[in-house]
Motif scaffolding. Structure first.
Motif, short mmCIF file in Angstrom:
data_model
loop_
_atom_site.label_atom_id
_atom_site.label_comp_id
_atom_site.label_asym_id
_atom_site.label_seq_id
_atom_site.Cartn_x
_atom_site.Cartn_y
_atom_site.Cartn_z
N ARG A 102 -13.74 113.76 41.21
CA ARG A 102 -12.83 114.85 40.85
C ARG A 102 -13.55 116.20 40.89
N ASP A 103 -14.77 116.24 40.36
CA ASP A 103 -15.54 117.48 40.39
C ASP A 103 -15.84 117.91 41.82
N MET A 104 -16.18 116.95 42.66
CA MET A 104 -16.48 117.24 44.07
C MET A 104 -15.27 117.83 44.78
N GLU A 105 -14.12 117.20 44.58
CA GLU A 105 -12.89 117.69 45.19
C GLU A 105 -12.59 119.12 44.76
N PHE A 106 -12.73 119.36 43.46
CA PHE A 106 -12.44 120.69 42.92
C PHE A 106 -13.36 121.74 43.52
N GLU A 107 -14.66 121.45 43.56
CA GLU A 107 -15.63 122.42 44.06
C GLU A 107 -15.45 122.67 45.56
N ILE A 108 -15.23 121.62 46.33
CA ILE A 108 -15.07 121.79 47.78
C ILE A 108 -13.80 122.56 48.10
N LEU A 124 -12.38 128.34 24.08
CA LEU A 124 -11.93 128.93 25.35
C LEU A 124 -12.72 130.14 25.85
N PRO A 125 -13.23 131.04 24.99
CA PRO A 125 -13.85 132.27 25.52
C PRO A 125 -14.87 132.06 26.63
N PRO A 126 -15.86 131.17 26.51
CA PRO A 126 -16.81 131.01 27.62
C PRO A 126 -16.16 130.43 28.87
N ILE A 127 -15.14 129.58 28.69
CA ILE A 127 -14.45 129.01 29.85
C ILE A 127 -13.67 130.10 30.58
N LEU A 128 -12.97 130.93 29.83
CA LEU A 128 -12.21 132.02 30.44
C LEU A 128 -13.12 132.99 31.18
N ALA A 129 -14.27 133.29 30.58
CA ALA A 129 -15.21 134.22 31.23
C ALA A 129 -15.74 133.64 32.54
N ALA A 130 -16.10 132.36 32.51
CA ALA A 130 -16.63 131.73 33.72
C ALA A 130 -15.54 131.60 34.78
N PHE A 131 -14.33 131.29 34.36
CA PHE A 131 -13.21 131.17 35.30
C PHE A 131 -12.92 132.52 35.95
N LYS A 161 3.60 116.80 28.89
CA LYS A 161 2.55 115.87 29.28
C LYS A 161 1.25 116.31 28.61
N TYR A 162 0.53 115.37 28.02
CA TYR A 162 -0.69 115.67 27.27
C TYR A 162 -1.90 115.12 28.01
N THR A 163 -2.94 115.96 28.18
CA THR A 163 -4.16 115.56 28.87
C THR A 163 -5.36 115.83 27.97
N HIS A 164 -6.23 114.84 27.83
CA HIS A 164 -7.43 114.99 26.99
C HIS A 164 -8.28 116.15 27.50
N PHE A 165 -8.72 117.00 26.58
CA PHE A 165 -9.56 118.15 26.94
C PHE A 165 -10.97 118.00 26.37
N ILE A 166 -11.11 117.98 25.05
CA ILE A 166 -12.43 117.89 24.44
C ILE A 166 -12.30 117.28 23.05
N ASP A 167 -13.34 116.57 22.62
CA ASP A 167 -13.33 115.94 21.30
C ASP A 167 -13.69 116.94 20.21
N ASP A 168 -13.21 116.64 19.01
CA ASP A 168 -13.47 117.51 17.87
C ASP A 168 -13.53 116.66 16.60
N TYR A 201 -10.43 123.22 36.05
CA TYR A 201 -11.67 123.95 35.78
C TYR A 201 -12.10 123.74 34.33
N ALA A 202 -11.15 123.82 33.40
CA ALA A 202 -11.48 123.67 31.98
C ALA A 202 -11.99 122.27 31.67
N ILE A 203 -11.34 121.25 32.24
CA ILE A 203 -11.73 119.88 31.98
C ILE A 203 -13.13 119.59 32.50
N THR A 204 -13.50 120.20 33.62
CA THR A 204 -14.82 119.93 34.21
C THR A 204 -15.88 120.93 33.77
N TYR A 205 -15.51 121.86 32.89
CA TYR A 205 -16.49 122.87 32.44
C TYR A 205 -17.65 122.20 31.73
N ASN A 206 -18.84 122.67 32.03
CA ASN A 206 -20.06 122.10 31.44
C ASN A 206 -20.45 122.87 30.18
#
Length: 297
Positions: A76-82, A106-113, A156-163, A290-295
């Motif tokens: 998935r990451d490869m497809e997104f980047e290519i 969100l702030p660092p994700i928004l900035a990187a996006f 529709k609900y998609t897992h984003f990050i654990d808390d 992008y958000a789901i694959t953010y490092n």
């Protein structure tokens, strides 16, 4: 591009049902069985244990499931980047996020996006989970990121990050060094809680109910609609508060706050990306991937 047999195994492993896997993959059940047998034959090991009409993963199957998840994440990451090299994106993206997510995730994700897609204009709406779901239902945002437990069948609900929601106190609090509280002791401590409609409050109420308690059993000094307000209040009071661990990372690093465990109360949750059924706009889908694959580093 990836081995379809691994996709078949992954689907069966998650559904634990050959018929449902066949329906999801749009192939016949005998074809599903054939693919699984080919993998088992290749590795000379059984991936599923069959008990009557039910199946469970064998120990080898559990390991293969972990690795297929990793493989599909990489794919998935490869497809997104290519694909990002061959497409030009512009327009307006309207994102809504519940308070904790908007302030601390969100702030660092928004900035990187924004750095990657400079021609996309982003607007961010912040509110509690109830407000974000309402905005999405009214069409005033394109997608939302929320922290609530209940699910609206329209989305529709998609897992984003654990808390994890933890009980925190200022390090100057008389009980800050106490490593464990009982539920009975918890009822005697003045607490700060989030406001009605907050996903954080919803999760706290849910876990308390599982432990045989209600919110009304707690000694609530005040309810506030912002984690920052709660954090500013704590050092000036004898209160404790339930907050997302993401909201207090800086305070923990500088030893301003302490986490106090509560016996029989473990409040784990996930932040979720939501959008209406039936598809989303291209920009919303781009941001979601992008958000789901953010490092997070």
């Amino acid at each position: 591009m990836f081995d379809f047999r691994l996709k078949v195994f992954n689907t069966v492993a998650k559904r634990l049902n050959f018929t449902k896997a066949a329906e999801e993959l749009f192939i016949s059940q005998p074809a599903v069985t054939k693919h699984i047998h080919e993998i088992e034959g290749h590795y000379k090991i059984q991936l599923f244990e069959r008990r009557g009409s039910k199946i469970t993963l064998s120990e080898a199957g559990k390991i293969l499931l972990i690795y297929t998840e990793r493989i599909f994440d990489i794919y998935r990451d490869m497809e997104f980047e290519i694909n990002s090299f061959t497409q030009h994106h512009d327009g307006i993206l309207r994102v809504g996020a519940s308070t904790t997510v908007a302030q601390y995730i969100l702030p660092p994700i928004l900035a990187a996006f924004h750095n990657k897609y400079k021609d996309i204009k982003i607007s961010l709406t912040t509110g509690n989970t109830e407000r974000i779901e309402s905005d999405l239902d009214n069409g005033t945002i394109d997608l939302g990121i929320i922290e609530g437990k209940s699910k609206n069948t329209a989305f529709k609900y998609t897992h984003f990050i654990d808390d994890e929601i933890v009980l925190v106190a200022s390090t100057s609090h008389p009980k800050a060094q106490k490593t464990l509280l009982t539920l009975e002791e918890l009822t005697e401590i003045p607490l700060l809680l989030r406001e009605p409609g907050s996903g954080t409050l919803e999760y706290i109420a849910y876990e308390l109910k599982k432990a045989g308690m209600r919110l009304s059993d707690l000694s609530v000094e005040m309810q506030m609609n912002s984690p920052e307000s709660i954090k500013a209040y704590l050092p000036n009071s004898k209160c404790m508060a339930f907050l997302s661990v993401h909201a207090i990372l800086k305070e923990l690093r500088y030893k301003d706050f302490s986490i106090i465990d509560v016996k029989e109360l473990d409040i784990k949750r996930i932040f979720q990306i939501i959008h209406p059924h039936g598809g989303i706009s291209g920009l919303a889908e781009l941001f979601m991937k992008y958000a789901i694959t953010y490092n997070f580093r």
